[in-house]
Design a protein around this motif. Sequence first.
Motif, short mmCIF file in Angstrom:
data_model
loop_
_atom_site.label_atom_id
_atom_site.label_comp_id
_atom_site.label_asym_id
_atom_site.label_seq_id
_atom_site.Cartn_x
_atom_site.Cartn_y
_atom_site.Cartn_z
N ALA A 1 0.86 -1.19 0.00
CA ALA A 1 0.00 0.00 0.00
C ALA A 1 0.89 1.24 0.00
CB ALA A 1 -0.89 0.02 1.23
N VAL A 2 0.36 2.32 -0.55
CA VAL A 2 1.02 3.62 -0.45
C VAL A 2 0.00 4.64 0.02
CG1 VAL A 2 2.76 3.19 -2.25
CG2 VAL A 2 0.63 4.31 -2.87
N SER A 3 0.48 5.68 0.69
CA SER A 3 -0.40 6.77 1.10
C SER A 3 0.31 8.10 0.87
CB SER A 3 -0.80 6.63 2.57
OG SER A 3 0.35 6.60 3.38
N MET A 4 -0.48 9.13 0.66
CA MET A 4 0.08 10.47 0.45
C MET A 4 0.81 10.91 1.71
SD MET A 4 -0.77 11.23 -2.64
CE MET A 4 -0.26 12.94 -2.61
N ILE A 5 1.94 11.60 1.56
CA ILE A 5 2.62 12.13 2.73
C ILE A 5 1.87 13.39 3.18
CG2 ILE A 5 4.88 11.19 2.09
CD1 ILE A 5 5.68 14.14 1.38
N ARG A 6 2.08 13.79 4.43
CA ARG A 6 1.46 15.01 4.92
C ARG A 6 2.18 16.21 4.30
NH1 ARG A 6 1.89 12.05 9.58
NH2 ARG A 6 3.39 13.43 10.57
N GLN A 7 1.44 17.26 4.05
CA GLN A 7 1.98 18.44 3.38
C GLN A 7 3.21 18.99 4.12
OE1 GLN A 7 -1.01 21.12 1.91
NE2 GLN A 7 0.39 22.85 2.00
N LYS A 8 3.21 18.96 5.44
CA LYS A 8 4.34 19.51 6.20
C LYS A 8 5.62 18.68 6.03
CE LYS A 8 3.36 17.32 10.63
NZ LYS A 8 3.09 17.50 12.03
N GLU A 9 5.50 17.45 5.54
CA GLU A 9 6.66 16.59 5.31
C GLU A 9 7.32 16.88 3.95
OE1 GLU A 9 6.07 12.25 6.40
OE2 GLU A 9 4.00 12.98 6.53
N LEU A 10 6.61 17.54 3.06
CA LEU A 10 7.07 17.71 1.68
C LEU A 10 8.38 18.50 1.57
CD1 LEU A 10 6.31 17.06 -1.28
CD2 LEU A 10 5.15 19.27 -1.35
N LEU A 11 8.46 19.67 2.18
CA LEU A 11 9.66 20.50 2.07
C LEU A 11 10.90 19.82 2.65
CD1 LEU A 11 11.05 23.12 1.21
CD2 LEU A 11 10.29 24.13 3.38
#
Length: 157
Positions: A84-94
């Motif tokens: 399975a994969v899930s979207m990362i949280r926006q705050k983890e992106l940078l």
Amino acid sequence: MKKEEKTNVMRVLDGKKISYKSHSYEPDATMSGEEIAGILGEDKEKVFKTLVTQGKSGSYYVFVVPVEAELDLKKAAKASGEKAVSMIRQKELLPLTGYVHGGCSPIGMKKPFPTFIHETAEDFDTIFVSAGKVGFQIEVAPEDLIRVAGIRVADIV
């Protein structure tokens, strides 16, 4: 006329002698990918967004899909060989990629991650992806993008 601003993505492409066209627009924090396609005067099928996910194993994966489409997490998991994969949280992106939400590009991330692009990209002579900064897009041949970023083609929407 002011000097054209170069993003890291553009510098990477210049360094690899990859032909591209840069496009800029006045960004708005609430702007959708479809609205950006409209500003560029392009079909939304040709404008792609870059999404970052994390697999069950803890590994990260990047998926590049048309702005009008939604990433199919089951197909994405299959393509990446994950349960399975899930979207990362926006705050983890940078911290993970070096890019902010709305300016994430499949080229020039802090670390290379396995990257997949939706198979429809190959239907076009050129496609648009973020140039690594909000308000900037590059138009590039999909085969050049695939080659320079080590991208795999898959059915992921």
